[in-house]
Design a protein around this motif. Structure first.
Motif, mmCIF file in Angstrom:
data_model
loop_
_atom_site.group_PDB
_atom_site.id
_atom_site.type_symbol
_atom_site.label_atom_id
_atom_site.label_comp_id
_atom_site.label_asym_id
_atom_site.label_seq_id
_atom_site.Cartn_x
_atom_site.Cartn_y
_atom_site.Cartn_z
ATOM 1 N N GLY A 108 -4.529 1.001 -4.114
ATOM 2 C CA GLY A 108 -3.598 0.860 -2.996
ATOM 3 C C GLY A 108 -3.477 2.162 -2.222
ATOM 4 N N ALA A 109 -3.311 3.257 -2.980
ATOM 5 C CA ALA A 109 -3.200 4.568 -2.319
ATOM 6 C C ALA A 109 -4.492 4.889 -1.574
ATOM 7 N N CYS B 265 2.252 1.862 -3.380
ATOM 8 C CA CYS B 265 1.296 2.445 -4.333
ATOM 9 C C CYS B 265 1.264 3.959 -4.195
ATOM 10 N N LEU B 266 1.130 4.414 -2.959
ATOM 11 C CA LEU B 266 1.071 5.858 -2.718
ATOM 12 C C LEU B 266 2.398 6.516 -3.108
ATOM 13 N N VAL C 150 -1.249 16.289 -2.365
ATOM 14 C CA VAL C 150 -0.049 16.070 -3.180
ATOM 15 C C VAL C 150 -0.361 15.075 -4.289
ATOM 16 N N LEU C 151 -1.051 13.994 -3.918
ATOM 17 C CA LEU C 151 -1.406 12.990 -4.924
ATOM 18 C C LEU C 151 -2.335 13.597 -5.966
ATOM 19 N N LEU D 231 -0.869 14.211 2.341
ATOM 20 C CA LEU D 231 -0.527 13.435 1.150
ATOM 21 C C LEU D 231 -1.622 13.467 0.083
ATOM 22 N N ILE E 41 -6.705 2.761 -0.263
ATOM 23 C CA ILE E 41 -6.813 1.950 0.957
ATOM 24 C C ILE E 41 -5.904 2.530 2.029
ATOM 25 N N TYR E 42 -4.677 2.878 1.636
ATOM 26 C CA TYR E 42 -3.755 3.412 2.641
ATOM 27 C C TYR E 42 -4.317 4.696 3.242
ATOM 28 N N LEU E 43 -4.768 5.605 2.368
ATOM 29 C CA LEU E 43 -5.239 6.904 2.865
ATOM 30 C C LEU E 43 -6.502 6.755 3.709
ATOM 31 N N PRO F 89 -4.389 -0.638 -9.804
ATOM 32 C CA PRO F 89 -3.730 -1.110 -8.565
ATOM 33 C C PRO F 89 -3.112 0.028 -7.751
ATOM 34 N N MET F 90 -2.438 0.972 -8.431
ATOM 35 C CA MET F 90 -1.795 2.054 -7.698
ATOM 36 C C MET F 90 -2.838 2.947 -7.020
ATOM 37 N N ILE G 55 3.438 9.667 -5.845
ATOM 38 C CA ILE G 55 4.131 10.888 -5.419
ATOM 39 C C ILE G 55 5.527 10.962 -6.041
ATOM 40 N N TYR H 276 -5.390 3.345 6.792
ATOM 41 C CA TYR H 276 -4.161 3.257 7.582
ATOM 42 C C TYR H 276 -3.617 4.617 8.012
ATOM 43 N N ALA H 277 -3.707 5.609 7.110
ATOM 44 C CA ALA H 277 -2.996 6.862 7.373
ATOM 45 C C ALA H 277 -3.621 7.624 8.532
ATOM 46 N N LEU I 138 0.835 -1.199 0.000
ATOM 47 C CA LEU I 138 0.000 0.000 0.000
ATOM 48 C C LEU I 138 0.867 1.245 0.000
ATOM 49 N N ILE J 23 -4.208 8.119 -11.842
ATOM 50 C CA ILE J 23 -4.178 7.539 -10.486
ATOM 51 C C ILE J 23 -5.101 8.312 -9.532
#
Lengths: 301, 321
Positions: free
Chosen positions: B116-117, A37-38, B136-137, B133, B119-121, B112-113, A42, B124-125, A34, B186
């Motif tokens: 993944g981003a 991916c982020l 920025v993305l 972030l 799910i993380y954001l 996928p990218m 960036i 998890y984040a 994960l 993305i």
């Protein structure tokens, strides 16, 4: 006297209980993926900006801003016509799209009921138009210009194409801004005897201005960077004069970059990168302005 | 105090005032200015309908003139697209395969990218990390596509693909165009997918943690399935963006329309053809000019179908919670 044991409902705490379960290998690999991916997104942005800056730095000089483009001398050619053209097109686009977008959003958000068939049709159209390819708007503007007998390659035709392109974005962000205005403001105004229209014009819209400004600036920055619809207007590639009115010929920064990037000489590629830096700088400034307005607004609340 | 007649109540002093004889909640005088303003708002809303109608009309008339000279069968099934050669043929399949290649490569990167981003954001984040972030993305979506195109031609093709990975690609390839296109979309996937996952009620996560699942299991078995229609909508929207994006493919995929057989070949997409031909100052009314609109109509119909699916999915995920 006992105090109430019920805690006031604040922000719910983050769930951390299960964090200890993330110790086995699969979970860690998943987390790293994960992260990757982020980081990929960036990192790509960083490489893109860095690469453009390195390639274009050599030609980021005064001539870029003061000279016109040239077929033969890339070392002294500039983007003067394109810079003026982009600014004029942006102003015209703003003048066309902001009143239309704010009015349409006000109607949808403040007046139309959910069951209204016309409003439903408008909403479906806005949703669809937001995802119609940009180049199609160029075909619309070209067709429209031919229909009313206007030359295609004018500032006005380009601005119409870009205004229609960003209209859905402005409508959506204005609706969100209006929705964020507390109901009490409207109810207070109506209770004091103001008509719905007075409430909209004197209370709701002024309260929503920061949100509308943020969304509008972001939409305009998209219009400034867009080249595809303007290609359809024809004759924009080699322009060596400043645009001097709505019916004047013009070119814009993205078109100029596209033209230079497509030429075989390396010097033109460098020039394209230098113009990209200028364009990116303009867009970053617009984005920063939008973020500043948003932050100032949200800290007041 | 007796109830007085509704008419002609003289002003009197002391005592409760009688209610006004006729109670009207409407304003006392008509507000013509407001009616005009309201009509203006309705008209402004109608512009979006007019735009759709205008797009259809402006595409369909030149396209009809095109199909008077070229049969629809030849257009839809022909495998050779050479409108600018002496021996002209108008089979749109090469352009469609070109679009399919760049789109498929772009989605292989962005789905996928982006997920993944997202799910993380979303899962998890920490809030502060997400607040930094995410913008920025999203800047990735704000970079003009011509800058991406330049990046694909001058850097991704020669430096990354040839230099780092040693793939034998020419100046133009659907691979370089598709990869850069994928990076650009993305944020499209990530934003919408993150919204969908953030909309999943907290109680579902709590229940999952309560049953002893860790975060990975909760994400994959609970949050992801619960948000699936929003996630699907994000992918469909990305698909529509990839099909319709013009400048990157016009600059980096190449100018030869042919049936693309592998990712390292060059090929022309529908949007790439429109951009390249429109640059050449085609004269209105000629077959070359009408060809543009026939391809444009094909592109519009394809993206319209994709958009309608995406709108259905978005409205569905908005209804669920």
């Amino acid at each position: 006297m006992t105090t109430s044991t019920v805690e006031p409902t604040e922000q719910p705490r983050r769930l951390v209980a299960a964090a200890n379960g993330d110790r086995d290998l699969t979970s860690l690999v998943f987390l790293v993926l994960l992260w990757g991916c982020l980081a990929f997104g960036i990192f790509s942005l960083a490489v893109l900006l860095f690469n453009t800056a390195m390639e274009g730095a050599g030609r980021l000089d005064a001539q870029l801003f003061t000279n016109y483009t040239s077929q033969l001398r890339p070392e002294s050619a500039g983007a003067r016509a394109a810079i003026f053209g982009s600014l004029l097109v942006m102003l015209t686009t703003a003048a066309l799209s902001i009143p239309l977008g704010v009015a349409a959003a006000s109607y949808l958000e403040e007046f139309a009921s959910r069951e209204n068939k016309f409003a439903q049709l408008v909403e479906l159209n806005v949703q669809n138009l937001a995802a119609v390819p940009a180049i199609i708007y160029g075909m619309l503007a070209a067709g429209f210009a031919v229909l009313i007998g206007l030359p295609r390659n004018t500032v006005l035709a380009g601005a119409i194409a870009l205004a229609l392109l960003i209209l859905p974005v402005i409508i959506v962000s204005t609706r969100e801004a209006l929705r964020a205005v507390p109901r009490e403001i409207r109810q207070g105004s109506l209770a004091l005897g103001a008509s719905p229209m007075q409430t909209l014009l004197r209370q709701t819209l002024p309260a929503a201005i920061p949100g509308i400004a943020t969304g509008t600036i972001l939409a305009l920055s998209r219009a400034v960077g867009e080249a595809a619809p303007l290609l359809l207007l024809g004759g924009l590639v080699f322009v060596r004069f400043d645009p001097n009115g709505l019916l004047s010929g013009f070119t814009t920064m993205p078109i100029q970059i596209f033209d230079w990037a497509g030429r075989p000489q390396v010097a033109f590629q460098e020039l394209a990168a230098a113009a990209s830096i200028v364009l990116l700088g303009l867009l970053l400034a617009m984005n920063a302005l939008a973020i500043i307005i948003r932050n100032k607004f949200s800290s007041q609340r | 105090m007796s109830s007085s007649a509704p008419s002609a109540a003289p002003p009197r002093q002391g005592g409760p005032r009688p209610s006004p004889p006729v109670v009207s909640l409407r304003s006392s005088r008509p507000r013509y200015g407001e009616k005009i303003l309201y009509a203006g708002l309705v008209l402004a809303a109608g512009v979006s309908i007019l735009t759709t109608v205008g797009i259809v009309l402006s595409l369909i008339f030149p396209a009809i003139r095109f199909f008077q000279e070229v049969s629809i069968g030849e257009f839809l099934t022909g495998t050779s697209w050479t409108p600018r050669f002496a021996d002209k043929s108008y089979g749109v399949l090469p352009l469609i395969t070109g679009t399919m290649w760049t789109t498929a490569i772009a989605l292989a990167v962005s789905v996928p990218m982006g997920l993944g981003a997202a799910i993380y954001l979303s899962e998890y984040a920490a809030p502060r990390v997400r607040k930094t972030l995410k913008p920025v993305l999203e800047l990735l979506a704000g970079v003009p596509s011509v800058v991406y195109g330049l990046f694909a031609v001058t850097f991704v093709g020669p430096v990354i693909l040839q230099g780092v990975f040693g793939i034998n690609v020419g100046t133009f390839s659907v691979l370089a165009a598709g990869l850069v296109l994928g990076v650009m979309i993305i944020p499209t996937v990530a934003s919408l997918a993150e919204d969908a996952m953030s909309a999943v009620p907290r109680s579902l996560r709590e229940a999952s943690y309560g049953l002893g699942a860790n975060r990975m299991r909760t994400v994959l078995r609970v949050v992801f399935p619960a948000a699936i229609s929003g996630i699907a909508a994000s992918i469909v929207l990305a698909l529509s963006r990839a099909v319709g994006e013009t400048m990157i493919v016009a600059m980096a995929a190449g100018g030869q329309a042919r049936m693309v057989g592998s990712a390292t070949e060059e090929g022309q997409t529908m949007t790439g053809f429109i951009a390249a031909t429109a640059m050449g100052e085609s004269v209105q009314g000629t077959l070359a000019y009408n060809t543009l609109f026939a391809v444009g109509l094909t592109l519009f119909v394809i993206t319209l179908l994709i958009n309608l699916i995406s709108i259905k999915l978005v409205n569905k995920f908005r209804e669920v919670y």
